[in-house]
Design an enzyme around this catalytic site. Structure first.
Site, PDB file in Angstrom:
ATOM      1  N   THR A 115       1.037  -1.083  -0.022  1.00 47.51           N
ATOM      2  CA  THR A 115      -0.046  -0.147  -0.099  1.00 47.51           C
ATOM      3  C   THR A 115       0.814   1.179   0.046  1.00 47.51           C
ATOM      4  OG1 THR A 115      -1.811   1.072   1.076  1.00 47.51           O
ATOM      5  CG2 THR A 115      -0.173  -0.154   2.501  1.00 47.51           C
ATOM      6  N   HIS A 121      -7.709   2.139   6.196  1.00 40.35           N
ATOM      7  CA  HIS A 121      -8.990   2.514   6.780  1.00 40.35           C
ATOM      8  C   HIS A 121      -9.589   1.060   7.191  1.00 40.35           C
ATOM      9  CE1 HIS A 121      -8.314   6.836   6.085  1.00 40.35           C
ATOM     10  NE2 HIS A 121      -8.140   6.428   4.781  1.00 40.35           N
TER      11      HIS A 121
END
Ligand code: PPS
Length: 571
Positions: free
Chosen positions: A194, A199
């Protein structure tokens, strides 16, 4: 395919004693100061992250990688890893010569035997590797506007790792991670790549992916170089640390990867897989539009949404790392839980909620609420700390236009108006002021003008980074240089380009400094608009006409623009 082989992989480092000796000898070699991207590449070459590469690619290997993703000995390798240098440096070298590779402080990290030197066909590289020779692609832009003209190839001998002062305990070489997995007895490991904050939906999807593969999970974020404009890695790592606590104990770990991403979509996915395989992982999560670079200059996506998954699937057997599909997770309000979108049978009867990246940025910028179902409070507060609302962030207003177009006058008026409003410090970097103070030794050749504008950009980006307002007012005649400055500034705040569009005829008619007359007479050479080019900005944030409009009104138009962009609050 899933049996975890955790034997150490080859590194390019020599022993500690040899390194000390080599370092002393390397002091006499011609040396190359590595760029930030090259430092990232070198670190992964040396520690085995780029195994089986043994150095920067030779010309033949480069051709193979560009054309069909393979080195000459048949190894799968999708991304060219080259030492790009300028012509002046390349000319000083003999083939077969050893050079020292230094970091930005001058520390020697490695030596390299130069076996190959060539001028690459960059347009071809862009087409084949990135899918289009379009500078809207960040790596294509880098290739044409930042990378050196000449490539060097040859084996590398590692002396020491690049030094990192931040998050040291969270950085692992491939062999350190392999040893860790051995120690904790992890037999299958799913890696999650990432470059964004995590989240709740990410936490759900990564945990599900690991559960489906009956594996442990490695959060493996990139902290080297990501897409321009991304959230900085310091903030991201603080966010990741908060999310890590939300996974069941001992199922999940995190390690930081000092990779310089290229945003090459499908080829990048395969590259990421190879790198994770080297780090001892057995599975890799590939999502929709993996490592996508955004829109091309025609406003379309560079790659199809599933191209990366398709390419990964084609090569996964050979790579020895299995793809795990990234599920699109959404919040189902009635059931108060995340579910994969494609598994919801009663879509018409439930309320499905999701917040896009764009919407999240808007909410952060405007200081609006971010619901708890979307993210963890710790993550939101970290993001708010780094990204205060736009009307409290620093930014740059960059005027460009011919000499005598009225840039300085409007810039001065704008400065005073902003100071009257108060709240943030304002600095004016006017063309003439800069040439007296920062750039007094420079003339008006293309090279000097570029240097001048890059200096202005550097100062403006520092001002923006620290929450101030920089107003720049040079001619800045070249589009590529203006773009480079935009990138420098946008790493920290908004960049508002204002084209003061007074025609050359009008500027010459006004001739406030008498320079146009001298330029016409040939007494001033390389004069913008007369004997030197000016690239008209194609899509500035604002274009102002000055011929029938007074200065006060022009400055007011800029203020209105700033207000519409949320950079200043309505008075
Ligand atoms: S640049 O191209 O952005 O680096 O130029 P800049 O630093 O803005 O400097 C422009 C001012 O220098 C004066 N001047 C020239 N301009 C253009 N071309 C040539 N050859 C030249 N020689 C001197 C000119 O007064 C510019 O001032 P402004 O404020 O733009 O009128």
């Amino acid at each position: 395919m899933n049996a975890l082989n955790l034997a150490p992989i080859p590194e390019l480092y020599v022993s500690y004693e040899s390194a000390q000796k080599l370092k002393a000898e390397a002091g006499n070699l011609i040396s190359w100061d590595l760029t930030p991207r090259q430092i990232c590449d070198l670190e992964l070459l040396m520690n085995g992250g780029f195994n089986p590469l043994k150095g920067f690619l030779s010309e033949a290997d480069y051709d193979g990688v560009v054309e069909n993703m393979r080195t000459t000995d048949g190894a799968l390798w999708p991304i060219p890893i080259n030492l790009d240098v300028n012509e002046k440096f390349a000319e000083t070298l003999e083939i077969g010569q050893d050079i020292a590779l230094r970091d930005q402080e001058g520390v020697i990290l490695a030596t390299m035997t130069v076996t190959d030197r060539w001028e690459p066909n960059k347009a071809r590289e862009a087409e084949k590797v990135f899918g289009a020779d379009d500078s809207a692609h960040p790596a294509v832009n880098y290739l044409h506007n930042h990378a050196g003209k000449i490539y060097l190839g040859g084996p590398v001998t590692g002396i020491q790792q690049p030094v990192h002062y931040d998050f040291r305990a969270r950085r692992d070489t491939p062999n350190e991670l392999r040893a860790y997995f051995r120690k904790v007895g992890w037999r299958k490991v799913v890696a999650f790549q990432t470059r964004n904050p995590l989240h709740r939906a990410h936490q759900e999807l990564t945990f599900r992916a690991a559960r489906e593969a009956q594996a442990n999970l490695l959060i493996h974020p990139v902290v080297g170089m990501t897409k321009p404009g991304d959230v900085d890695h310091f903030t991201r790592v603080r966010c990741y640390e908060a999310v890590l606590d939300k996974y069941p104990a001992a199922t999940t770990s995190m390690s930081l990867l000092n990779l310089a991403m290229r945003m090459a979509g499908p080829r990048e996915a395969v590259w990421h897989g190879l790198i994770r395989k080297n780090h001892g992982c057995t599975h890799f999560i590939v999502g929709r539009d993996h490592a996508g670079p955004g829109k091309n200059s025609a406003g379309d996506d560079f790659y199809g949404p599933y191209d990366a998954q398709d390419m990964f699937r084609t090569h996964q057997e050979e790579m020895g790392i299995e793809m795990v599909d990234f599920k699109h997770m959404v919040w189902v309000q009635e059931r108060a839980q995340y579910e994969p979108m494609d598994e919801i049978k009663d879509k018409d009867d439930v309320t499905i909620l999701n917040i896009s990246g764009t919407e999240l940025r808007r909410r952060l910028q405007e200081g609006l609420e971010i619901p708890e179902w979307f993210s963890f409070p710790e993550v939101v507060s970290e993001l708010r700390r780094t990204r205060p609302p736009r009307n409290q962030q620093g930014f740059t207003v960059f005027f460009t236009g011919f000499s005598g177009s009225g840039k300085s006058t409007i810039a001065n008026a704008l400065m005073v108006k902003l100071m009257e409003m108060g709240g943030r410090p304002v600095t004016l970097l006017d063309g003439d002021i800069v040439r007296k103070n920062l750039s007094s030794e420079l003339g008006f050749s293309k090279e000097h003008r570029d240097l001048n504008i890059r200096r202005i950009g550097y100062v403006a980006s520092e001002i923006s980074k620290n929450g101030g307002i920089a107003i720049c007012a040079p001619i800045a005649p070249y589009a590529t240089t203006r773009r480079a400055v935009r990138e420098d500034v946008e790493a920290f705040g908004a960049f508002v380009e204002v084209h003061v569009a007074t025609s050359i005829e009008e500027c010459e008619k006004r001739d406030r400094k008498g320079l146009y007359k001298l330029a016409r007479e040939g007494k001033i050479k390389e004069f913008t608009g007369i004997s030197d080019p000016y690239d008209v900005p194609e899509s500035p944030e604002l274009r102002v006409e000055t011929e029938n409009v007074d200065v006060d009104n022009c400055a007011h138009q800029v203020l209105l623009k700033l207000e519409s962009m949320g950079l200043i609050s309505a008075r």
